[in-house]
Write a protein that holds these residues in place. Structure first.
Motif, PDB file in Angstrom:
ATOM      1  N   ALA A 155     -56.794 105.302  54.088  1.00 40.74           N
ATOM      2  CA  ALA A 155     -56.343 106.273  53.085  1.00 40.74           C
ATOM      3  C   ALA A 155     -57.536 107.056  52.543  1.00 40.74           C
ATOM      4  O   ALA A 155     -58.589 106.477  52.256  1.00 40.74           O
ATOM      5  CB  ALA A 155     -55.624 105.553  51.942  1.00 40.74           C
ATOM      6  N   ARG A 200     -51.059 106.849  50.786  1.00 38.79           N
ATOM      7  CA  ARG A 200     -51.522 107.766  49.744  1.00 38.79           C
ATOM      8  C   ARG A 200     -51.415 109.172  50.325  1.00 38.79           C
ATOM      9  O   ARG A 200     -51.970 109.447  51.378  1.00 38.79           O
ATOM     10  CB  ARG A 200     -52.980 107.467  49.363  1.00 38.79           C
ATOM     11  CG  ARG A 200     -53.257 105.999  49.046  1.00 38.79           C
ATOM     12  CD  ARG A 200     -52.710 105.607  47.689  1.00 38.79           C
ATOM     13  NE  ARG A 200     -53.354 106.320  46.605  1.00 38.79           N
ATOM     14  CZ  ARG A 200     -54.445 105.877  45.942  1.00 38.79           C
ATOM     15  NH1 ARG A 200     -54.988 104.724  46.273  1.00 38.79           N
ATOM     16  NH2 ARG A 200     -54.959 106.584  44.953  1.00 38.79           N
ATOM     17  N   GLY A 201     -50.731 110.059  49.641  1.00 38.39           N
ATOM     18  CA  GLY A 201     -50.575 111.430  50.135  1.00 38.39           C
ATOM     19  C   GLY A 201     -49.792 111.474  51.429  1.00 38.39           C
ATOM     20  O   GLY A 201     -48.923 110.634  51.692  1.00 38.39           O
ATOM     21  N   VAL A 217     -58.613 109.660  49.575  1.00 35.30           N
ATOM     22  CA  VAL A 217     -58.236 110.177  48.250  1.00 35.30           C
ATOM     23  C   VAL A 217     -59.444 110.908  47.674  1.00 35.30           C
ATOM     24  O   VAL A 217     -60.557 110.361  47.649  1.00 35.30           O
ATOM     25  CB  VAL A 217     -57.792 109.019  47.321  1.00 35.30           C
ATOM     26  CG1 VAL A 217     -57.519 109.543  45.908  1.00 35.30           C
ATOM     27  CG2 VAL A 217     -56.547 108.324  47.893  1.00 35.30           C
ATOM     28  N   GLY A 254     -50.379 100.803  52.039  1.00 34.29           N
ATOM     29  CA  GLY A 254     -49.585 101.742  51.250  1.00 34.29           C
ATOM     30  C   GLY A 254     -50.059 103.163  51.495  1.00 34.29           C
ATOM     31  O   GLY A 254     -51.255 103.411  51.629  1.00 34.29           O
ATOM     32  N   ASP A 306     -54.722 114.505  49.445  1.00 31.24           N
ATOM     33  CA  ASP A 306     -54.904 113.135  49.909  1.00 31.24           C
ATOM     34  C   ASP A 306     -54.052 112.900  51.153  1.00 31.24           C
ATOM     35  O   ASP A 306     -53.032 113.566  51.355  1.00 31.24           O
ATOM     36  CB  ASP A 306     -54.475 112.152  48.811  1.00 31.24           C
ATOM     37  CG  ASP A 306     -55.263 112.362  47.525  1.00 31.24           C
ATOM     38  OD1 ASP A 306     -56.349 112.979  47.596  1.00 31.24           O
ATOM     39  OD2 ASP A 306     -54.779 111.932  46.459  1.00 31.24           O
ATOM     40  N   THR A 352     -53.159 109.692  54.481  1.00 31.10           N
ATOM     41  CA  THR A 352     -53.409 108.369  55.068  1.00 31.10           C
ATOM     42  C   THR A 352     -53.307 108.485  56.581  1.00 31.10           C
ATOM     43  O   THR A 352     -52.282 108.931  57.113  1.00 31.10           O
ATOM     44  CB  THR A 352     -52.388 107.339  54.547  1.00 31.10           C
ATOM     45  OG1 THR A 352     -52.480 107.294  53.122  1.00 31.10           O
ATOM     46  CG2 THR A 352     -52.675 105.956  55.117  1.00 31.10           C
ATOM     47  N   ALA A 385     -60.442 105.562  50.444  1.00 34.42           N
ATOM     48  CA  ALA A 385     -59.939 104.790  49.294  1.00 34.42           C
ATOM     49  C   ALA A 385     -59.536 103.378  49.696  1.00 34.42           C
ATOM     50  O   ALA A 385     -59.700 102.443  48.908  1.00 34.42           O
ATOM     51  CB  ALA A 385     -58.755 105.511  48.657  1.00 34.42           C
ATOM     52  N   SER A 386     -59.005 103.225  50.905  1.00 36.50           N
ATOM     53  CA  SER A 386     -58.640 101.877  51.356  1.00 36.50           C
ATOM     54  C   SER A 386     -58.530 101.846  52.872  1.00 36.50           C
ATOM     55  O   SER A 386     -58.278 102.873  53.522  1.00 36.50           O
ATOM     56  CB  SER A 386     -57.335 101.415  50.704  1.00 36.50           C
ATOM     57  OG  SER A 386     -56.361 102.424  50.786  1.00 36.50           O
TER      58      SER A 386
END
Ligand code: ZN
Length: 430
Positions: free
Chosen positions: A25, A41-42, A27, A39, A3, A5, A32-33
């Protein structure tokens, strides 16, 4: 699959809301977002404020496999495509043999998947072996998932045959793509018919050769309702015909190539075959019309017509050299340099709309839940053209200082290009 971002990018979702710098991000290979403050991720991967959008999609690529692997193959073509920010290409069927059967179409798609750098979607010939005599197995090819049909390299000269093809493809929501050069008017033509061809004493291809085919095809679209795509549109008259068809509400699209956006026929004055392609480079007024067509939405997309040829073929006297130039690696930079589109529009013509025309559901989408097929493009980066990952080097861009560089390319959640380098190699892209 790891993952990550993508941070600090101008995120182009197609919704028109790209004013702020944000993150995306990824995932498990999917988006994912999207947004700011989402935030991490990875791993965090910086984009340096560049444009982040859906990966580019080229619906006009000559990969030369099967049969002409000394020019290019699916692996080398895929590398060049990834370097150019592409996550999908539609392979043209004018291979040897021509792709006119389900078996051959499946081979191309499977080989593309095996290489795994971009989605390779086969197109198929309209007529058996592109000979213009009888229709290929269009129903079976549609049923097998082929979306785009073309005898590219040649026009389907027989209007009766093309009408039947359009009737079959219209029922299946597939697209007829035409290489528009009337074979009689264009016969023996070496470059645009005009002052440059006259000075060089070479036979020309008049603008009318392109416009006559488009006008005829539009009449057939009125009869059949088929989806129609004019490949490599090059003349002001052709742009006008497509504008008229759109006003009329016909299901018609058109493409501009990078080389027709950048060069006019004066570049052919020195008879260097690196400027030899079909259709040919046209006049300054035609170049302006094609640029304006792309800006104004009459021409829907950019497609490369990436056409590799080996040096021993291309480095010949003009009249003996084959038609075609390469372009996958620099298409976005050429468009950015020649036309200077706003970010939203660049991704529209290079990604979203070509994905839609070719029916590639995994492409052209930057939205939560979509497969992560993405590109980060820095429109301000200087881009000198000095090397290629294609097997062939018949590019008219060598030595030019273009503007705009590929920073990262992500195909199905994995980096194929990272920080300007093809992953798994040591060479810079571009
Ligand atoms: Zn063509």
């Amino acid at each position: 699959m790891s993952d990550f971002t993508l941070r600090n990018a101008v995120v182009i979702t197609g919704g028109g809301d790209h004013a702020t710098i944000g993150d995306v991000a990824v995932v498990d290979g999917r988006i994912a977002s999207i947004g700011s403050g989402i935030g991490i991720r990875g791993e965090a991967v910086d984009c340096g404020g560049a444009w982040l959008g859906p990966g580019f999609v080229d619906i006009h690529t000559h990969l030369r496999e099967p049969g002409q692997e000394w020019k290019e193959d699916i692996e080398t073509g895929s590398r060049a495509a990834a370097a150019g920010g592409y996550t999908a290409v539609v392979a043209m069927p004018n291979t040897d043999p021509a792709i006119d059967s389900v078996e051959l179409a499946r081979y191309v798609a499977a080989r593309g998947a095996e290489v795994g750098l971009v989605e390779v979607a086969p197109s198929a010939a309209i007529t058996v072996q592109r000979e213009g005599r009888e229709l290929a197995e269009l129903e079976e090819l549609c049923a097998a998932g082929v979306k785009l049909f073309t005898d590219d390299g040649d026009t389907v000269a027989d209007a009766g045959l093309l009408r039947r093809a359009m009737e079959i493809l219209a029922e299946r929501d597939c697209v007829v793509a035409e290489h528009c050069i009337d074979p009689g008017l264009g016969a023996g033509g070496q470059l645009h018919e005009g002052e440059v061809s006259a000075r060089l004493g070479l036979p020309g291809v008049p603008s009318a050769a392109e416009e006559i085919v488009i006008a005829r095809d539009l009449a057939l679209v009125r009869m059949t309702g088929a989806r129609y795509h004019a490949q490599h549109v090059t003349t002001a008259g052709a742009v006008d015909l497509i504008a008229g068809a759109k006003e009329e509400g016909l299901p018609v699209t058109g493409e501009a190539t990078p080389h027709h956006l950048l060069f006019d026929h004066s570049y052919a004055s020195g008879a260097d075959p690196v400027y030899k392609m079909m259709p040919p480079l046209r006049t300054v007024e035609d170049v302006a019309a094609v640029r304006q067509g792309l800006r104004g939405g009459v021409l829907d997309i950019v497609a490369t017509d990436h056409a590799p040829h080996a040096d021993h073929e291309k480095e010949r006297p003009w009249a003996e050299a084959p038609f075609g130039v390469t372009g996958l690696e620099w298409a976005a930079a050429v468009v950015n340099t020649a036309v200077d589109l706003p970010a939203e529009d660049l991704f529209k013509v290079m990604s979203t709309v070509p994905a839609h025309i070719a029916g590639l559901a995994r492409q052209g989408r930057l939205e939560v839940g979509a497969p992560a097929n993405l590109v980060v493009f820095d429109p301000a980066a200087p881009a000198p053209v000095s090397s290629t990952l294609s097997r062939s080097s018949n590019s008219p861009y060598f030595g030019l200082e273009l503007r705009g560089a590929i920073v990262h390319t992500i195909y199905e959640g994995k980096f194929t290009v990272r920080a300007g380098r093809l992953v798994g190699t040591s060479g810079d892209v571009g």
